[in-house]
Write an enzyme that holds these catalytic residues in place. Structure first.
Site, PDB file in Angstrom:
ATOM      1  N   GLU A 151       6.277  -1.018   1.927  1.00  0.00           N
ATOM      2  CA  GLU A 151       6.736   0.268   1.389  1.00  0.00           C
ATOM      3  C   GLU A 151       7.896   0.860   2.186  1.00  0.00           C
ATOM      4  O   GLU A 151       7.829   1.992   2.676  1.00  0.00           O
ATOM      5  CB  GLU A 151       5.538   1.218   1.305  1.00  0.00           C
ATOM      6  CG  GLU A 151       4.415   0.634   0.437  1.00  0.00           C
ATOM      7  CD  GLU A 151       3.176   1.490   0.336  1.00  0.00           C
ATOM      8  OE1 GLU A 151       3.184   2.643   0.809  1.00  0.00           O
ATOM      9  OE2 GLU A 151       2.171   0.993  -0.220  1.00  0.00           O
ATOM     10  N   ASP A 159      -3.951  -2.609  -9.965  1.00  0.00           N
ATOM     11  CA  ASP A 159      -5.038  -1.821 -10.534  1.00  0.00           C
ATOM     12  C   ASP A 159      -4.408  -0.878 -11.554  1.00  0.00           C
ATOM     13  O   ASP A 159      -3.213  -0.588 -11.497  1.00  0.00           O
ATOM     14  CB  ASP A 159      -5.890  -1.076  -9.483  1.00  0.00           C
ATOM     15  CG  ASP A 159      -5.088  -0.235  -8.499  1.00  0.00           C
ATOM     16  OD1 ASP A 159      -5.579  -0.037  -7.374  1.00  0.00           O
ATOM     17  OD2 ASP A 159      -3.990   0.244  -8.862  1.00  0.00           O
ATOM     18  N   ASN A 204       6.737  -5.966   0.709  1.00  0.00           N
ATOM     19  CA  ASN A 204       5.775  -5.515  -0.290  1.00  0.00           C
ATOM     20  C   ASN A 204       6.042  -4.053  -0.650  1.00  0.00           C
ATOM     21  O   ASN A 204       6.318  -3.238   0.248  1.00  0.00           O
ATOM     22  CB  ASN A 204       4.354  -5.665   0.310  1.00  0.00           C
ATOM     23  CG  ASN A 204       3.244  -5.429  -0.678  1.00  0.00           C
ATOM     24  OD1 ASN A 204       3.221  -6.013  -1.757  1.00  0.00           O
ATOM     25  ND2 ASN A 204       2.298  -4.585  -0.299  1.00  0.00           N
ATOM     26  N   HIS A 216       0.358  -1.030  -8.859  1.00  0.00           N
ATOM     27  CA  HIS A 216      -0.549   0.114  -9.060  1.00  0.00           C
ATOM     28  C   HIS A 216      -0.068   0.879 -10.291  1.00  0.00           C
ATOM     29  O   HIS A 216       0.969   1.546 -10.253  1.00  0.00           O
ATOM     30  CB  HIS A 216      -0.545   1.041  -7.829  1.00  0.00           C
ATOM     31  CG  HIS A 216      -1.160   0.439  -6.609  1.00  0.00           C
ATOM     32  ND1 HIS A 216      -2.489   0.085  -6.546  1.00  0.00           N
ATOM     33  CD2 HIS A 216      -0.615   0.120  -5.406  1.00  0.00           C
ATOM     34  CE1 HIS A 216      -2.754  -0.425  -5.349  1.00  0.00           C
ATOM     35  NE2 HIS A 216      -1.635  -0.418  -4.640  1.00  0.00           N
ATOM     36  N   GLU A 250      -1.371  -5.938  -5.476  1.00  0.00           N
ATOM     37  CA  GLU A 250      -2.344  -4.828  -5.402  1.00  0.00           C
ATOM     38  C   GLU A 250      -2.643  -4.255  -6.797  1.00  0.00           C
ATOM     39  O   GLU A 250      -2.739  -3.066  -6.985  1.00  0.00           O
ATOM     40  CB  GLU A 250      -1.827  -3.714  -4.472  1.00  0.00           C
ATOM     41  CG  GLU A 250      -1.424  -4.177  -3.093  1.00  0.00           C
ATOM     42  CD  GLU A 250      -1.013  -3.056  -2.167  1.00  0.00           C
ATOM     43  OE1 GLU A 250      -1.300  -1.891  -2.482  1.00  0.00           O
ATOM     44  OE2 GLU A 250      -0.420  -3.329  -1.112  1.00  0.00           O
TER      45      GLU A 250
HETATM   46  O1  G3I Z   1     -11.874   4.617   8.944  1.00  0.00           O
HETATM   47  C1  G3I Z   1     -12.002   6.021   8.672  1.00  0.00           C
HETATM   48  C2  G3I Z   1     -13.422   6.472   8.963  1.00  0.00           C
HETATM   49  O2  G3I Z   1     -13.675   6.342  10.348  1.00  0.00           O
HETATM   50  C3  G3I Z   1     -13.578   7.919   8.520  1.00  0.00           C
HETATM   51  O3  G3I Z   1     -14.919   8.309   8.717  1.00  0.00           O
HETATM   52  C4  G3I Z   1     -13.199   8.025   7.039  1.00  0.00           C
HETATM   53  C5  G3I Z   1     -13.344   9.422   6.508  1.00  0.00           C
HETATM   54  O4  G3I Z   1     -12.254  10.198   6.937  1.00  0.00           O
HETATM   55  O5  G3I Z   1     -11.815   7.629   6.865  1.00  0.00           O
HETATM   56  C6  G3I Z   1     -11.674   6.251   7.216  1.00  0.00           C
HETATM   57  O6  G3I Z   1     -10.330   5.902   7.042  1.00  0.00           O
HETATM   58  C7  G3I Z   1      -9.946   5.746   5.648  1.00  0.00           C
HETATM   59  C8  G3I Z   1      -9.397   4.329   5.461  1.00  0.00           C
HETATM   60  O7  G3I Z   1      -8.894   4.170   4.113  1.00  0.00           O
HETATM   61  C9  G3I Z   1     -10.464   3.262   5.715  1.00  0.00           C
HETATM   62  O8  G3I Z   1     -11.497   3.425   4.803  1.00  0.00           O
HETATM   63  C10 G3I Z   1      -8.848   6.764   5.358  1.00  0.00           C
HETATM   64  O9  G3I Z   1      -9.405   8.057   5.396  1.00  0.00           O
HETATM   65  C11 G3I Z   1      -8.265   6.502   3.969  1.00  0.00           C
HETATM   66  O10 G3I Z   1      -7.136   7.326   3.751  1.00  0.00           O
HETATM   67  C12 G3I Z   1      -7.799   5.045   3.870  1.00  0.00           C
HETATM   68  O11 G3I Z   1      -7.343   4.833   2.536  1.00  0.00           O
HETATM   69  C13 G3I Z   1      -6.665   3.579   2.348  1.00  0.00           C
HETATM   70  C14 G3I Z   1      -5.206   3.872   1.993  1.00  0.00           C
HETATM   71  O12 G3I Z   1      -4.507   2.642   1.758  1.00  0.00           O
HETATM   72  C15 G3I Z   1      -4.517   4.624   3.105  1.00  0.00           C
HETATM   73  O13 G3I Z   1      -3.196   4.953   2.655  1.00  0.00           O
HETATM   74  C16 G3I Z   1      -7.303   2.861   1.175  1.00  0.00           C
HETATM   75  O14 G3I Z   1      -8.626   2.476   1.501  1.00  0.00           O
HETATM   76  C17 G3I Z   1      -6.491   1.619   0.809  1.00  0.00           C
HETATM   77  O15 G3I Z   1      -6.976   1.048  -0.396  1.00  0.00           O
HETATM   78  C18 G3I Z   1      -5.022   1.984   0.606  1.00  0.00           C
HETATM   79  O16 G3I Z   1      -4.310   0.797   0.385  1.00  0.00           O
HETATM   80  C19 G3I Z   1      -2.885   0.931   0.220  1.00  0.00           C
HETATM   81  C20 G3I Z   1      -2.244  -0.339   0.726  1.00  0.00           C
HETATM   82  O17 G3I Z   1      -2.625  -0.581   2.064  1.00  0.00           O
HETATM   83  C21 G3I Z   1      -0.735  -0.277   0.560  1.00  0.00           C
HETATM   84  N1  G3I Z   1      -0.380  -0.030  -0.853  1.00  0.00           N
HETATM   85  C22 G3I Z   1      -1.004   1.189  -1.388  1.00  0.00           C
HETATM   86  C23 G3I Z   1      -2.513   1.107  -1.268  1.00  0.00           C
HETATM   87  C24 G3I Z   1      -3.162   2.325  -1.868  1.00  0.00           C
HETATM   88  O18 G3I Z   1      -2.816   3.478  -1.152  1.00  0.00           O
END
Ligand code: G3I
Length: 365
Positions: free
Chosen positions: A173, A281, A214, A250, A279
């Site tokens: 990105e 969906d 990507n 996406h 990715e």
């Molecule tokens: O690990 C912490 C945990 O310790 C905490 O308790 C919890 C609650 O706050 O948060 C957890 O972290 C989360 C992390 O995912 C792991 O689960 C973050 O809050 C959350 O924001 C994060 O979201 C991820 C997101 O990227 C972040 O931008 C999504 O799961 C993930 O699917 C998403 O994936 C991205 C790709 O990497 C890049 N392309 C876009 C795609 C969608 O945003």
């Protein structure tokens, strides 16, 4: 040994079959094949099994918490797909939570899971503006210090997984939708050269891995995908080891599906680059209705057909496969149900659409 596979492709329902042939490197580098021993190939009627016959790997992002806690999730992740991508556990905040202290455990567990199932791994991601550890975002580093930190991070991570990653999302990105480079810690401090540096460092650490850039909203021909096209053209001319372009995919049923995706992907293919849908969906407004589900199926169908129509499209990966675990509802209020299977792992019209495409591409109904 290379295997050339003819792929019969489907246009629209009434359209004639388009046929294109492309080469599948069936003998990926030894380190990139499955673990020692003979993992079971995917069953013939799974997406992975159908994809094999169509010369394409079908993958999913994997939620490691779900993999550990949910047996049906684990079974489907193992049996349905021929590649996997860590949804979060290879991101900088996870692998180096404190400066100089690495925690590879969750990422190694994903790689071990993949190897036990004969799946290849898409590494995600070496360099991004998001999910960086606090010690990095809070630090006040000079350009030289930050470049040294980035070089060490990419070198250490790509070296740790050397021989175990099929494709790396090296840079994730980097662009804005208008085609300008994203304002990030990397661009502000290091200038645009950080992108070429990242690819050179990754290649030096793992010369056999395929290195991808990507991004999202680059499915069709637009300012962002054209800016990316211009960048990779320039990088390749400079001898920077960029192998492929990851098109995230996406989508939302609230917007038109990218029907010009094949024309867009052909531009990269003509440069000699690989491509992948990384990715996929298709989110829908909640509560879901049947019209939305049909539109969702069309979105997935358009993405997969774009890949099947592109000679060197290597992989079609969905960003999670069940609505039971999805990033979408927390991110897009009022939207959800973006995946191929519902919360009880029941297939949706989108799942059927992909199986039909793959059966036709494999030359059989
Ligand atoms: O690990 C912490 C945990 O310790 C905490 O308790 C919890 C609650 O706050 O948060 C957890 O972290 C989360 C992390 O995912 C792991 O689960 C973050 O809050 C959350 O924001 C994060 O979201 C991820 C997101 O990227 C972040 O931008 C999504 O799961 C993930 O699917 C998403 O994936 C991205 C790709 O990497 C890049 N392309 C876009 C795609 C969608 O945003």
């Amino acid at each position: 040994m290379r295997k050339t596979i003819r792929a019969g492709l489907v246009g629209t329902a009434a359209a004639a079959l388009l046929v294109s042939s492309f080469t599948l490197n069936a003998s990926a580098a030894p380190e990139h094949t499955a673990a020692r021993g003979k993992p079971k190939p995917p069953a013939a009627d799974t997406l992975g099994g159908l994809g094999q016959r169509a010369g394409l790997r079908i993958g999913t992002a994997v939620d490691m918490d779900a993999l550990a806690a949910d047996a049906p999730y684990r079974a489907r992740a193992a049996g349905e797909f021929t590649s996997v991508t860590p949804e979060n556990v290879m991101k900088w905040e996870v692998v180096e939570p404190r400066r100089g202290t690495y925690d590879w455990s969750a990422a190694d567990a994903l790689v071990d899971f993949a190897r036990s199932n004969g799946q290849l791994v898409r590494g995600h991601t070496l360099l991004w503006h998001n999910q960086l550890p606090g010690w990095l975002t809070d630090g006040d580093f000079t350009a030289d210090e930050l470049r040294a930190l980035l070089r060490k991070h990419i070198t250490d991570q790509a070296s740790h997984f050397k021989g175990r990653i099929w494709q790396w999302d090296v840079v994730n990105e980097a662009f804005n939708d208008d085609g300008t480079l994203r304002d990030s810690i990397w661009l502000r401090t290091l200038g645009p050269g950080y992108i070429a540096d990242a690819f050179r460092w990754a290649h030096r650490a793992d010369p056999r891995a395929k290195l991808y850039i990507n991004d999202y909203n680059i499915e069709g021909v637009n300012a962002k995908s054209t800016a990316l096209y211009d960048l990779v053209t320039e990088l390749r001319a400079q001898g920077v080891p960029v192998d492929g372009v990851g098109i995230q995919g996406h989508l939302s049923v609230q917007y038109n599906a990218p029907h010009d995706i094949a024309a867009n992907m052909k531009r990269f293919d003509d440069l000699g680059l690989e491509t992948a849908i990384t990715e996929a969906d298709v989110r829908v407004p909640m509560p879901v209705d049947s019209t939305d589900q049909e539109a969702q199926a069309e979105g997935y169908d358009v993405l997969l057909r774009g890949c099947l129509l592109t000679r060197h499209c290597t992989d079609f990966t969905v960003w999670g496969f069940t609505d039971r675990y999805s990033w979408v509802p927390e991110t897009f209020e009022g939207e959800g149900a973006a995946n191929l299977l519902d919360e009880n792992y029941g297939p949706k019209p989108a799942y059927q659409a992909l199986t039909e495409d793959l059966k036709l591409a494999a030359g059989r109904k």
